[in-house]
Scaffold this active site. Sequence first.
Site, short mmCIF file in Angstrom:
data_model
loop_
_atom_site.label_atom_id
_atom_site.label_comp_id
_atom_site.label_asym_id
_atom_site.label_seq_id
_atom_site.Cartn_x
_atom_site.Cartn_y
_atom_site.Cartn_z
N GLU A 21 10.12 -53.44 -2.54
CA GLU A 21 9.45 -54.35 -1.69
C GLU A 21 8.29 -53.22 -1.20
O GLU A 21 8.19 -51.92 -1.55
CB GLU A 21 9.78 -54.69 -0.17
N LYS B 187 0.58 -58.10 5.77
CA LYS B 187 1.97 -58.31 5.44
C LYS B 187 2.60 -59.59 5.34
O LYS B 187 2.15 -60.67 5.87
CB LYS B 187 2.69 -57.92 6.84
N ASP C 138 13.07 -66.79 17.44
CA ASP C 138 12.51 -65.94 16.52
C ASP C 138 13.56 -65.31 15.51
O ASP C 138 14.27 -64.45 15.96
CB ASP C 138 11.98 -64.68 17.50
N SER D 115 13.94 -64.28 11.46
CA SER D 115 13.04 -63.68 10.34
C SER D 115 13.43 -64.73 9.14
O SER D 115 14.42 -65.43 8.84
CB SER D 115 13.63 -62.29 9.87
N ALA D 116 12.15 -65.14 8.60
CA ALA D 116 12.16 -65.69 7.20
C ALA D 116 13.20 -65.18 6.11
O ALA D 116 13.65 -65.90 5.23
CB ALA D 116 10.79 -65.97 6.64
N ASP D 117 13.37 -64.03 6.25
CA ASP D 117 14.40 -63.26 5.27
C ASP D 117 15.65 -63.89 5.23
O ASP D 117 16.23 -64.14 4.05
CB ASP D 117 14.55 -61.80 5.74
N LYS E 6 17.86 -54.60 10.28
CA LYS E 6 17.13 -53.59 11.31
C LYS E 6 18.16 -53.47 12.80
O LYS E 6 18.46 -54.44 13.42
CB LYS E 6 15.83 -53.94 11.49
#
Length: 794
Positions: free
Chosen positions: A55, A117, A169, A171-173, A190
């Site tokens: 990435e 980003k 909230d 993450s789209a990951d 993380k």
Amino acid sequence: MSWARCIRVVHTGYTVPLQRRLSRLSTTDRSGIPIDIHPEVEEALSSGKPVVSLETTLITHGLPYPTNLETGLELEQIVKSTGSIPATIGVIDGRVKIGLEKRELERLADPDRKTVKLSRRDIAPALAHKADGGTTCSATLIFSALAGIKVFATGGLGGVHRGGEISMDVSADLHELTRCPVGLVSAGVKSILDIGRTLEYLETLGVPVVAYGKTRDFPAFFSRKSGFTVPWNVEDPLQAAKLLFSQGQLGLQNGALLAVPIPHEYEAKGAEIQRLVEQAVMESEANGMSKRGKEVTPWLLARVAELTKGGSLASNLALLRNTASVGGQIAVQYAKLVNGYDHLYSASFTPQLTGNTVVTNTGSTTPLSSSASVADEVTLPPADLIIVGSAAIDVTARADASTDSSLVQNSTVPGKIALSVGGVARNMAEAAHRILTAQELPTSSLLVAPVGEDGFGKLLVDETEKLGMRTDGLLKNDGSTAVCNMVLDSVGNLTGGVADMEITQALIDEQIIPQLRRHIPKVLAIDGNLSPTAIKGVVSYCDKHRIKVFFEPTSVVKSTSILPAIEALLAKPDIIEPPIAFFSPNLLELVHVYNSIQAEPYNFSSNAYCWSCIDSMGLGSAFRMDLEQLARRNVTDLDVSKGTLSFLIDQGIAQMAINLLPFFQHLIIKCGERGAICVMRISGKDATTSPWGRERSNPQARYIVAQGNSKEIIVLHHFPGLAIDNVVNVTGAGDSFVGAVLASLSQNPNAFYNPKDLEQTITTAQQAAVLTLQSDLAVSPLLSDALKLQSSAI
């Protein structure tokens, strides 16, 4: 076009489904689409080579300048060192780049340029506005899947944010892993996130979460343990590759998370860093930053780095390097699987040769063509180590103990004659096989050597099979099988002999390269019995495909057969590293090769690349003083009568070895009873990850470490010889030594970059040589006893 298809191939009695990855971005399909695939990446994908995507958000938003650029380049080099092709993904001027040029990486790393980003939601707007952007995990997963890249290595995955059960909230990951069939190799999620809820959410989405290692502990980014466990773990790259391969066979469209813990040496810092992470999270909640979407993660990481005074950055870089290395290893194994090999069958299966027929383990028979390999029709697992050269029958004549040794050279004398299998490449292959098998290591080794269709050829094949070694690399032809007739005196020293190696000299690179193409080995070893022309062709292929080459010179006369190959690679305008990775001469061979490169027709000393390398090393008075101290050490502390290491200076051995480093990256010099010397040059890029970078010269511990002008590291390390009684036969000891080194390198091609790994490798090799010196055979059968080698793993 579908992601994968299954084809059925008859496999000696089995019907085996084989997965073939298909890119959705063929040249014709992407006409008009703003996507550019780097030529190197496209060639790798089209030819089935391993590829790892990387990435760019860590470059654009995650790391400070110039660390971001240095890290991006370093991660690419780490991926390359595993044998994989790196594909760093980013957006430049509104065009998706799958594989970046250095100038493009520099552009994204430039803090003065405006970059965005990019997650899934941002891709189309960024392309429409012709923006520059760094891809997050989710965007990198999307483009990896589009290109057909199966492995993606990064630092940490996004997840459920703390308080996510209220704020939503997430993450789209996580969702991207449900629709992109890519193996995401990371250090978990993380540490600023809610790890428990992230794992629960991934379970709901049906994404496999697999711990990489011997336990099922899920890592917590900076720490090896998060307090959570997962249902599955894989212990090595092959097992991880099988997981991804199985998903493709079934047509599953989701990816998998492979969680790799941070290296052990950073574990101690993990608890303190995690405490400061908690502090940063509380600060973000107090100042409102926690509610600012995608801005929160860069802020938190920067704040943690500030609180830890850079300590978190060092750990962050360490885990990035680790996941890049593991990702590259997994990609190599995955490429072998999709290129037509079925690892589900036992690597110990060896086809049996009966006349002109191969008998498989199903009981069926297959005709054997005379122009093919001995087991060409039988598909076995790919080999990580290939050894090419001579396989021969050794006829050994040894005089009786009562015979005057001076008479052996002038007349026939009473004695014993023995017939056994030998040949330098075959001996090295047997030694490597015995060690790997005894220590239950998964690496498969393959001997590639010509054999004749004669009685000696059948004997050689039969004896090789009895040892449990693979014979599918033995190439049959109409020549006479190689024979080495040796005459020994009464104490086992070689006094003379005749070697008929014509069949080996006739072997051409076109017969060898198909084996390399099929197996994609980590290491290729060549013995000096091959013709210079064949060596040149094979080395050229290995250079193009980043296969590490190990050259065993065999004899003084044949030691220069590698020089035409080196000469050809020195002519490349972009040469930046030694053409040959490993070279294992004895002292006489070292001197001969050194003298040869100084003279016509080679005269390498005038080469601009050579001069730049020597100049870059910048070895001065400090190195000389350290060398003088080392030279005063005894050859061994156990027997002072053997003298000192003064020959390093008096005979110019150290100087010659240093001057050969532009051509051979690692020299393993066999010094007989005076032990072994390793001399190596570690590039500036590799030095950042090598423990040698933290070492200083220690002549008392028998090693010298110097740093060059370009931050490369030069190491000279002496290993004392082991005590030995009752020498029976000196032939084969050097081959056993090298075979043991190859066994280690097949498991860890970067073993020399770690002082502990290097010491274990050389010690095991010396033990293997001693055992063979005490044996009548070219390779001691005792090498199969792991307890004798005093090592549970290499």
